[in-house]
Structures are given as structure tokens and as C-alpha cells.
Write an enzyme that holds these catalytic residues in place. Sequence first.
Site, PDB file in Angstrom:
ATOM      1  N   ASP A  68       0.812  -1.224   0.000  1.00  0.00           N
ATOM      2  CA  ASP A  68       0.000   0.000   0.000  1.00  0.00           C
ATOM      3  C   ASP A  68       0.843   1.271   0.000  1.00  0.00           C
ATOM      4  O   ASP A  68       0.443   2.288   0.561  1.00  0.00           O
ATOM      5  CB  ASP A  68      -0.963   0.042   1.211  1.00  0.00           C
ATOM      6  N   LYS A 127       2.125   2.211  -5.055  1.00  0.00           N
ATOM      7  CA  LYS A 127       2.806   1.725  -6.273  1.00  0.00           C
ATOM      8  C   LYS A 127       1.937   1.950  -7.502  1.00  0.00           C
ATOM      9  O   LYS A 127       2.418   2.240  -8.576  1.00  0.00           O
ATOM     10  CB  LYS A 127       3.111   0.217  -6.153  1.00  0.00           C
ATOM     11  N   GLY A 160      -4.418  -4.553  -4.734  1.00  0.00           N
ATOM     12  CA  GLY A 160      -5.525  -3.752  -5.271  1.00  0.00           C
ATOM     13  C   GLY A 160      -5.023  -2.393  -5.678  1.00  0.00           C
ATOM     14  O   GLY A 160      -4.225  -1.800  -4.965  1.00  0.00           O
ATOM     15  N   HIS A 161      -5.406  -1.926  -6.851  1.00  0.00           N
ATOM     16  CA  HIS A 161      -5.082  -0.550  -7.212  1.00  0.00           C
ATOM     17  C   HIS A 161      -6.284   0.094  -7.876  1.00  0.00           C
ATOM     18  O   HIS A 161      -7.073  -0.552  -8.535  1.00  0.00           O
ATOM     19  CB  HIS A 161      -3.824  -0.464  -8.082  1.00  0.00           C
ATOM     20  N   THR A 215      -5.893 -11.648   3.505  1.00  0.00           N
ATOM     21  CA  THR A 215      -7.002 -11.031   2.781  1.00  0.00           C
ATOM     22  C   THR A 215      -8.112 -12.053   2.515  1.00  0.00           C
ATOM     23  O   THR A 215      -9.160 -11.694   1.985  1.00  0.00           O
ATOM     24  CB  THR A 215      -6.500 -10.443   1.443  1.00  0.00           C
ATOM     25  N   GLN A 220       2.210  -5.999  -3.091  1.00  0.00           N
ATOM     26  CA  GLN A 220       2.587  -6.010  -1.667  1.00  0.00           C
ATOM     27  C   GLN A 220       3.921  -5.247  -1.486  1.00  0.00           C
ATOM     28  O   GLN A 220       4.197  -4.366  -2.281  1.00  0.00           O
ATOM     29  CB  GLN A 220       2.672  -7.435  -1.104  1.00  0.00           C
ATOM     30  N   GLY A 271     -10.891  -3.244   2.715  1.00  0.00           N
ATOM     31  CA  GLY A 271     -11.510  -2.086   3.378  1.00  0.00           C
ATOM     32  C   GLY A 271     -11.104  -1.941   4.841  1.00  0.00           C
ATOM     33  O   GLY A 271     -11.602  -1.072   5.542  1.00  0.00           O
ATOM     34  N   ARG A 313      -5.996   0.764   8.067  1.00  0.00           N
ATOM     35  CA  ARG A 313      -4.567   0.448   8.139  1.00  0.00           C
ATOM     36  C   ARG A 313      -3.964   1.031   9.402  1.00  0.00           C
ATOM     37  O   ARG A 313      -4.353   2.122   9.837  1.00  0.00           O
ATOM     38  CB  ARG A 313      -3.840   1.028   6.922  1.00  0.00           C
TER      39      ARG A 313
HETATM   40  P1  IMP Z   1      -2.410 -12.780   2.142  1.00  0.00           P
HETATM   41  O1  IMP Z   1      -1.459 -12.229   1.108  1.00  0.00           O
HETATM   42  O2  IMP Z   1      -3.849 -12.569   1.785  1.00  0.00           O
HETATM   43  O3  IMP Z   1      -2.098 -14.195   2.501  1.00  0.00           O
HETATM   44  O4  IMP Z   1      -2.203 -11.925   3.490  1.00  0.00           O
HETATM   45  C1  IMP Z   1      -1.009 -12.012   4.262  1.00  0.00           C
HETATM   46  C2  IMP Z   1      -0.640 -10.655   4.868  1.00  0.00           C
HETATM   47  O5  IMP Z   1      -0.253  -9.756   3.824  1.00  0.00           O
HETATM   48  C3  IMP Z   1      -1.803  -9.959   5.594  1.00  0.00           C
HETATM   49  O6  IMP Z   1      -1.277  -9.217   6.675  1.00  0.00           O
HETATM   50  C4  IMP Z   1      -2.359  -8.997   4.554  1.00  0.00           C
HETATM   51  O7  IMP Z   1      -3.024  -7.895   5.137  1.00  0.00           O
HETATM   52  C5  IMP Z   1      -1.071  -8.577   3.855  1.00  0.00           C
HETATM   53  N1  IMP Z   1      -1.293  -8.178   2.458  1.00  0.00           N
HETATM   54  C6  IMP Z   1      -1.530  -8.972   1.393  1.00  0.00           C
HETATM   55  N2  IMP Z   1      -1.665  -8.249   0.272  1.00  0.00           N
HETATM   56  C7  IMP Z   1      -1.494  -6.959   0.633  1.00  0.00           C
HETATM   57  C8  IMP Z   1      -1.474  -5.734  -0.098  1.00  0.00           C
HETATM   58  O8  IMP Z   1      -1.623  -5.678  -1.323  1.00  0.00           O
HETATM   59  N3  IMP Z   1      -1.238  -4.609   0.650  1.00  0.00           N
HETATM   60  C9  IMP Z   1      -1.027  -4.638   1.989  1.00  0.00           C
HETATM   61  N4  IMP Z   1      -1.029  -5.761   2.711  1.00  0.00           N
HETATM   62  C10 IMP Z   1      -1.246  -6.911   2.038  1.00  0.00           C
END
Ligand code: IMP
Length: 433
Positions: A13, A16, A40-41, A130, A225, A303, A306
Site C-alpha cells: 500500500d 505503487k 488492489g489498485h 485477505t 505487496q 476495506g 490500516r
Molecule cells: P495474504 O497475502 O492474503 O495471505 O495476506 C497475508 C498478509 O499480507 C496480511 O497481513 C495482509 O493484510 C497482507 N497483504 C496482502 N496483500 C497486501 C497488499 O496488497 N497490501 C497490503 N497488505 C497486504
Amino acid sequence: MATVAIIGTQWGDEGKGKIVDLLAEKAHIVVRFQGGNNAGHTLVVNGKKHIFHLIPSGILHEPTVCMIGNGVVIDPSVLIEEIRKLETNGIPVSGKKLIISPRAHVIMPYHKALDIARESRKGKSKIGTTGRGIGPCYEDKVARNGIRMEDLLDKNVLLEKLKIILEEKNFLFEHYYHQQPFSPEAIAEEYSAYGQKLAPFIGDVSTRLDQAIKEGRHVLFEGAQGTHLDIDHGTYPYVTSSNTISGNICCGSGISPLAINQIIGVAKAYTTRVGGGPFPTELADDLGNWLRDRGGEYGSTTGRPRRCGWFDATMVRVAKRVNGLTSLAITKLDVLTGLKTVMISNGYKHNGHVMSDEMPSQVKILEECKPEYVELPGWDEDIRSARRYSDLPPKAKKYIETIEEMVGVPVSIISVGPGREETIVLRKVFDNQ
Ligand code: IMP
């Protein structure tokens, strides 16, 4: 020729999407190489805001080709919906415009169910995923038990694989999670229909990229990420399930490490984190809430609010090392406007010992670390109209220069607002920029 990587230096977040969107205009190809629809963007399509999770940001620029590499995990229904959304908004997506690797793994319904079931069992120690099935999908890939995009093209092959995979998984669902088992036939039916829809987009990403790079095309690699969510180099186990750092560009898209010219690390002017895990500079107070409100810090995928805190130079220094950053893009500088003082952590103290270049690998130790802050004066001037570095007030410049000095990487881009034009470019990235 320029091949440029955009990598998050914090916990995702970082903004990017805006940097990729800015540069995608000048790129011939935009490639995603890891992650899935956990990212997500926001893209503005015909004046309407849409959040996309899988389609690379370059899709809105007419001549730009978008590629989804083998390292991405794909939920086909999400991808089909994103293509449909674009087409209903007058943006045609053909097999020439979007190319998906046949080697990319598919997120199956049992991956999503497992992700959610496991998290709810973990209670206090949950990762805060997520819930999109990312982890279980990567697990199956490594266990050589995965379904790849190419498998969706033949219903019989898919069914045979599913029968074997579900034998073990259904046992777990029924006897451990006490949930309904999955039917291989029903999944084969549904997912081979997705395969039919996505067949025109499936093509070899590695060979096409190799060819494009040899022809001197501008290629942008879009990371998802951030560095500290990397499965190896992040704050394990509070991480995602892929390697998010630049080294994975090669594995996740099938190109040589020698083919990458520039690696831009994107860092927010402060720090945020969504989900669980250690966060040394977190502000669990009114100031943290103020940053969340000012910065609109709510997850674009889930949603969720943060967690917010001060800029952590140690984190970004680690990101410089593990990614080989050639420059930094600092985003959301405008959010800090109005603060009397701003702080930057330049190291951690643990049991009387100061660490400045490393984040301890053990979560417990990182949780005990106290940031070593440097205090700087804040600025009051509205900086959203700044377009050149010289337009910034001296105190905002001092903040940027302190980050540059502490991290040891020059700043190439500063974002001072959400709009594409609300940007200061200090160094050209592509020669046609
Ligand atoms: P997962 O990628 O859904 O398995 O989540 C693992 C961890 O990465 C969790 O803490 C999520 O909140 C975080 N996470 C996954 N994708 C994103 C992203 O695009 N932005 C910020 N945090 C992310």
C-alpha cells in the site's frame, strides 16, 4: 531501452499503483510477476473509479501490452470480472493486449475456504490474510499439487487432477474443519468454463518478454505487496506467501536477472500496515488516527483500517539492500502537511544495543525494539500544487533529503497528491518520458 521494476519498500500500500500508472504511459509492456488478487489498485475509467486486483495498471493506455507472469496466482472469476468491467466501460481487452502465462497457478474454491477456515482457528495469532486463498494456492504450487491456467483448457485433465487433489483436501474439510466437501465434477465444470473464456489470453510470457527486451522495448515490472511482506525477507510469519522483492521478477516472469536496468522502491512518507505483525514505529494514538484519516488509509482489497506510524528508515534501508534499489519514489508527502514536527526512525534499540541496518528476523525481538527517532520540523504550506522540487517548502525538502541520506538512495519521484499530475519527477525513468 529500459526495463524498470516498481517495488514496495514497506508493508504494501505504498502507492505503487500511481507510480506504475504514471510510468505505464511510456512503457510498451507492463508485467505482474507475483501475488494475486490480495493486491488492489484504483484505476479511473471514463471518470469512474474502479479497484482492480489482477489486471496490470497499464491496461488503460491503448498501446501498452499487459502480461501476467507465471509467478502470479489467478482467481479466474475475478480476472473475468475485471475484463468485463473494462469492456463495458468501452476498453476492449483482446488476446494481444493481455497475455497470461499458462504456467500461472489458479486459486481454486478450496484455497479460499482453507484460507478463511485456518484464520478463524488461529484466533489471536492470526496473520490477518485477505482471505483470497493466496497462501493455500502457493502451498499447492510448491507441493506440486496445483492447478495451472493451462489445466483449465481441458476439462478431462482438470477433472482427473481434481479427483486426486480433493481426496486429501475433502478429508480435511469434513473431519478437521467440519465443512462440506467439494465436488471435483462441479469444480471441473465451472473452472473449465472459465478456461474457455480466458483461452484467448493464454500465451508464453517468458519468450515474448525476452523478444521485447531484445528489441529495446520499455518494460515495467509491477510489484505487489511490499518488501517486508516477502515470504523470506519479511516479518515472517506475518507476511504474504510470495517473494515480493525484485529477485522474484526473474522467477515470476521468466527473464534473466541481467535484463533489469532500474529498480524503483516506492515508500510512503510515513508507514502503514494492514493485518497483524510487528510495527516498531506504529502510532497507536490520536496521531495515528489523524494519519489514517488524512491519508485515507483503508485497505483497497478488504476495506480494513490500516495501522499508521512514522517513516522507518531502517526498513527502507533493508529494502534497498535486498532489492538493489536504484532510486526511491516517495508518496503521500502532502499527508504530513500541518504537523508541527515529523519523526523518522533511523534504527532500533534492543536491550541497550542499537541496530540500524537490519531488522531482527525474530518477530518477538522486533516487537521489543524501540525506534531511535530523529525529529524534524514540519511544514504548513499546501504542497499539492508543487510540480518542481524547488516548489517545495524548505522543511519538506529537508524531510526528503533526510530520507535520501538515511536510506542512501536518490529520490526520483515525489507524489504530492492522488492525481497523476500531482507529482514531482526529479529524474527521468524512461528516455521517452
Ligand atoms: P495474504 O497475502 O492474503 O495471505 O495476506 C497475508 C498478509 O499480507 C496480511 O497481513 C495482509 O493484510 C497482507 N497483504 C496482502 N496483500 C497486501 C497488499 O496488497 N497490501 C497490503 N497488505 C497486504
